[in-house]
Write a protein that holds these residues in place. Structure first.
Motif, mmCIF file in Angstrom:
data_model
loop_
_atom_site.group_PDB
_atom_site.id
_atom_site.type_symbol
_atom_site.label_atom_id
_atom_site.label_comp_id
_atom_site.label_asym_id
_atom_site.label_seq_id
_atom_site.Cartn_x
_atom_site.Cartn_y
_atom_site.Cartn_z
ATOM 1 N N UNK A 89 0.840 -1.205 0.000
ATOM 2 C CA UNK A 89 0.000 0.000 0.000
ATOM 3 C C UNK A 89 0.874 1.254 0.000
ATOM 4 N N UNK A 90 2.028 1.163 0.653
ATOM 5 C CA UNK A 90 2.939 2.316 0.769
ATOM 6 C C UNK A 90 4.328 1.819 1.192
ATOM 7 N N UNK A 91 5.242 2.770 1.482
ATOM 8 C CA UNK A 91 6.638 2.440 1.826
ATOM 9 C C UNK A 91 6.703 1.553 3.074
ATOM 10 N N UNK A 92 5.863 1.888 4.059
ATOM 11 C CA UNK A 92 5.870 1.133 5.312
ATOM 12 C C UNK A 92 5.457 -0.329 5.074
ATOM 13 N N UNK A 93 4.450 -0.470 4.239
ATOM 14 C CA UNK A 93 3.948 -1.803 3.904
ATOM 15 C C UNK A 93 5.038 -2.617 3.169
ATOM 16 N N UNK A 94 5.776 -1.943 2.295
ATOM 17 C CA UNK A 94 6.884 -2.597 1.583
ATOM 18 C C UNK A 94 7.938 -3.067 2.596
ATOM 19 N N UNK A 95 8.233 -2.220 3.595
ATOM 20 C CA UNK A 95 9.184 -2.622 4.651
ATOM 21 C C UNK A 95 8.663 -3.860 5.395
ATOM 22 N N UNK A 96 7.391 -3.823 5.765
ATOM 23 C CA UNK A 96 6.817 -4.955 6.516
ATOM 24 C C UNK A 96 6.928 -6.251 5.706
#
Ligand SMILES: Cc1cn([C@H]2C[C@H](O)[C@@H](COP(=O)(O)OP(=O)(O)OP(=O)(O)O)O2)c(=O)[nH]c1=O
Length: 194
Positions: A89-96
């Motif tokens: 969904x976003x950068x944070x989601x990519x990190x997760x």
């Protein structure tokens, strides 16, 4: 009477893979709601989405008067710990996502669905991918390339993300979005071949 092959997809990778097979086709993208249903398994979800893309394209084209067509649609998801991972969904989601895939094995599920005026058939192909350890610095630099944003699981094996992949067991073209061998076999059943 010639039958036209419709690829119900906006994906540049899927159309390139069909071209690779020498199958002339027309792209007809359909936007559907790709959210998971409660307690839905990754396999059930990926098959439902591929089937829905094919059915939606079929209905719209039929309503517009198109006949003599075979519609192919596909969907790709990551299955990790029994849970589906789609596009971030976003950068944070990519990190997760990439933190959880790091140093672990996951499955890439691609479903292909083919429909004509007689009916439809859907199949799910599973490929195992072993990831190398990926650091937060790696993920930050990778996010900045723009590559993860539209990829299931936040990586592309065929691109920069290929350097995170230690090994693959199964179909590489399926990970990229369309399993060449299985697609060829399924399309043949519907009268489409080169
Ligand atoms: C894991 C992985 C996914 N992907 C891509 C394949 C799919 O295109 C995408 C997952 O999104 P999908 O929803 O399957 O497909 P899409 O939105 O790209 O196209 P459409 O629905 O119109 O057919 O992630 C790669 O290209 N490389 C990879 O290594």
């Amino acid at each position: 009477m010639s039958i036209s092959l419709i690829l119900a997809s906006a994906s540049p990778r899927r159309t390139a893979l069909l071209d690779q097979m020498g199958l002339s086709h027309r792209q007809f993208p359909v936007d559907i709601d790709e959210s998971p249903l409660a307690d839905e398994s990754p396999e059930a979800m990926v098959m439902r989405l591929a089937e829905q893309k094919a059915a939606t394209a079929w209905q719209r084209l039929s309503a517009a008067g198109e006949t003599d067509m075979v519609v192919l649609a596909s969907d790709t998801l990551i299955a990790f710990n029994g849970k589906p991972l789609g596009k971030p969904a976003d950068r944070e989601d990519c990190f997760t996502m990439l933190r959880s895939l790091s140093d672990n094995e996951h499955e890439v599920l691609t479903a292909i669905s083919v429909k004509d005026d007689q009916g439809s058939k859907t199949q799910c192909i599973c490929t195992k991918v072993q990831f190398a350890p990926v650091s937060d610095d790696d993920i930050a630099a990778y996010w900045d390339t723009g590559e993860p944003a539209d990829k299931a699981g936040s990586y592309a094996i065929q691109g920069i993300g290929g350097q995170f992949v230690k090994s693959v067991s199964g179909s590489v073209s399926s990970v990229i979005g369309l399993p060449l061998y299985e697609t060829r076999c399924l399309l043949k059943e519907f009268g489409i071949s080169k």
